[in-house]
Design a protein around this motif. Structure first.
Motif, PDB file in Angstrom:
ATOM      1  N   LEU A 217       0.866  -1.172   0.000  1.00  0.00           N
ATOM      2  CA  LEU A 217       0.000   0.000   0.000  1.00  0.00           C
ATOM      3  C   LEU A 217       0.905   1.224   0.000  1.00  0.00           C
ATOM      4  O   LEU A 217       1.785   1.339   0.848  1.00  0.00           O
ATOM      5  CB  LEU A 217      -0.903   0.014   1.235  1.00  0.00           C
ATOM      6  CG  LEU A 217      -1.719   1.292   1.474  1.00  0.00           C
ATOM      7  CD1 LEU A 217      -2.786   1.458   0.396  1.00  0.00           C
ATOM      8  CD2 LEU A 217      -2.377   1.256   2.855  1.00  0.00           C
ATOM      9  N   LYS A 218       0.720   2.105  -0.953  1.00  0.00           N
ATOM     10  CA  LYS A 218       1.565   3.294  -1.020  1.00  0.00           C
ATOM     11  C   LYS A 218       0.947   4.394  -0.173  1.00  0.00           C
ATOM     12  O   LYS A 218      -0.222   4.760  -0.352  1.00  0.00           O
ATOM     13  CB  LYS A 218       1.729   3.768  -2.467  1.00  0.00           C
ATOM     14  CG  LYS A 218       2.673   4.940  -2.622  1.00  0.00           C
ATOM     15  CD  LYS A 218       3.054   5.187  -4.067  1.00  0.00           C
ATOM     16  CE  LYS A 218       4.028   4.144  -4.563  1.00  0.00           C
ATOM     17  NZ  LYS A 218       4.598   4.503  -5.891  1.00  0.00           N
ATOM     18  N   CYS A 219       1.714   4.898   0.767  1.00  0.00           N
ATOM     19  CA  CYS A 219       1.235   5.962   1.647  1.00  0.00           C
ATOM     20  C   CYS A 219       0.881   7.196   0.809  1.00  0.00           C
ATOM     21  O   CYS A 219       1.715   7.670   0.024  1.00  0.00           O
ATOM     22  CB  CYS A 219       2.294   6.320   2.680  1.00  0.00           C
ATOM     23  SG  CYS A 219       1.849   7.743   3.725  1.00  0.00           S
ATOM     24  N   PRO A 220      -0.331   7.731   0.963  1.00  0.00           N
ATOM     25  CA  PRO A 220      -0.733   8.884   0.152  1.00  0.00           C
ATOM     26  C   PRO A 220       0.013  10.169   0.509  1.00  0.00           C
ATOM     27  O   PRO A 220       0.034  11.110  -0.274  1.00  0.00           O
ATOM     28  CB  PRO A 220      -2.227   9.020   0.461  1.00  0.00           C
ATOM     29  CG  PRO A 220      -2.395   8.386   1.793  1.00  0.00           C
ATOM     30  CD  PRO A 220      -1.402   7.279   1.849  1.00  0.00           C
ATOM     31  N   ASP A 221       0.644  10.186   1.682  1.00  0.00           N
ATOM     32  CA  ASP A 221       1.345  11.394   2.121  1.00  0.00           C
ATOM     33  C   ASP A 221       2.827  11.390   1.752  1.00  0.00           C
ATOM     34  O   ASP A 221       3.330  12.355   1.167  1.00  0.00           O
ATOM     35  CB  ASP A 221       1.195  11.560   3.640  1.00  0.00           C
ATOM     36  CG  ASP A 221      -0.253  11.762   4.054  1.00  0.00           C
ATOM     37  OD1 ASP A 221      -0.980  12.479   3.335  1.00  0.00           O
ATOM     38  OD2 ASP A 221      -0.659  11.192   5.080  1.00  0.00           O
TER      39      ASP A 221
END
Length: 282
Positions: A217-221
């Motif tokens: 999961l790629k961190c949106p921040d």
């Protein structure tokens, strides 16, 4: 002594009864079901998984969309009879009806992808399919030879999880060019991948490669990749089995939202670029 002592009916074999017997002719009987005259399917690709919940239908649809965007004529045969999800992903809700030849005509999306699924045959798509294995296997064969597919470059077969009746029927009855195995990062899945691989080997079906779903999961921040299901083992498994890794897909909530809306064609999935290249080389 019987003419052919290796025959399963050797005790009752005679010279005349052995004529035409697969054992007598030196090879196994073919169970392949021929296409009808209204279908011209060039390549059949199976998408399999050893267990449920790994996103097999998502991968099937992604491969189909990627090949369609390359200009190929594409179809999807939804062989997951008791858990069909393909139609909803493409916004397909109309019922399929038979024609004067007794053939079904697949649903065709506005982008030209042809679909056949049990959900498109039912009055209410939310009704459960409560059928035994042999009946389900028979329906899969009907989807193949009682559907007027027309010209198809790649027909993707979305199979139910496991190594039961439907995968066996597909492997025996359809001219499968190869399969893609879908998995997820958990270590338990190692065993499951090998089960699917070993079944394909036993049936003399080519394994084109493996796709790992839910890799991260790629961190949106900050953009950091978070391994929600632990470290990936897919590279080691693929090396052990001598098959390529065709892609590692992230867990992306936007994909799920688009699929729920029935607008799957709009997804741009570059993570399967290698899979697309392998399919084009078949």
């Amino acid at each position: 002594m019987p003419e052919n002592s290796s025959c399963s009916s050797a005790g009752s074999c005679t010279k005349s009864s052995c004529e035409g017997c697969p054992s007598h002719n030196g090879g196994p009987q073919s169970f392949l079901v021929e296409q009808n005259k209204f279908s011209n399917i060039k390549h059949v690709i199976g998408v399999v998984s050893g267990k449920g919940g790994v996103g097999k239908s998502f991968v099937t649809s992604s491969l189909a969309v990627n090949m369609a965007k390359k200009g190929y004529k594409v179809g999807i045969l939804d062989a997951d009879i008791t858990g069909p999800s393909i139609p909803k992903m493409f916004g397909a809700h109309d019922q399929i009806l038979g024609d004067e030849n007794g053939l079904m005509h697949p649903y065709e999306t506005k982008e030209g992808i042809k679909l056949i699924s049990v959900n498109l045959l039912m009055d209410n798509e939310e009704d459960p399919v409560i059928w035994r294995g042999p009946v389900i296997a028979g329906v899969v064969k009907q989807f193949w030879n009682e559907t007027a597919w027309g010209d198809i470059d790649y027909l993707f077969v979305d199979m139910p999880p496991g190594t039961g009746d439907v995968p066996l029927t597909v492997f025996q009855s359809l001219p499968v060019d190869g399969i893609v195995i879908v998995t997820s990062p958990q270590e338990l899945v190692n065993m499951i991948v090998k089960k699917a691989y070993n079944m394909a080997e036993a049936m003399h079906i080519t394994v084109l490669g493996v796709v790992e779903n839910f890799s991260y999961l790629k961190c949106p921040d900050c953009g950091k990749e978070i391994k929600l299901f632990g470290e990936s083992h897919i590279d080691e498994i693929a090396k052990e089995l001598s098959v390529p890794v065709l892609g590692k897909l992230p867990l992306d909530t936007s994909y799920a939202a688009i699929a729920d809306k029935g607008d799957f064609y709009s997804i741009e999935n570059d993570h399967l670029a290698k899979a697309t290249e392998v399919l084009e080389r078949i």
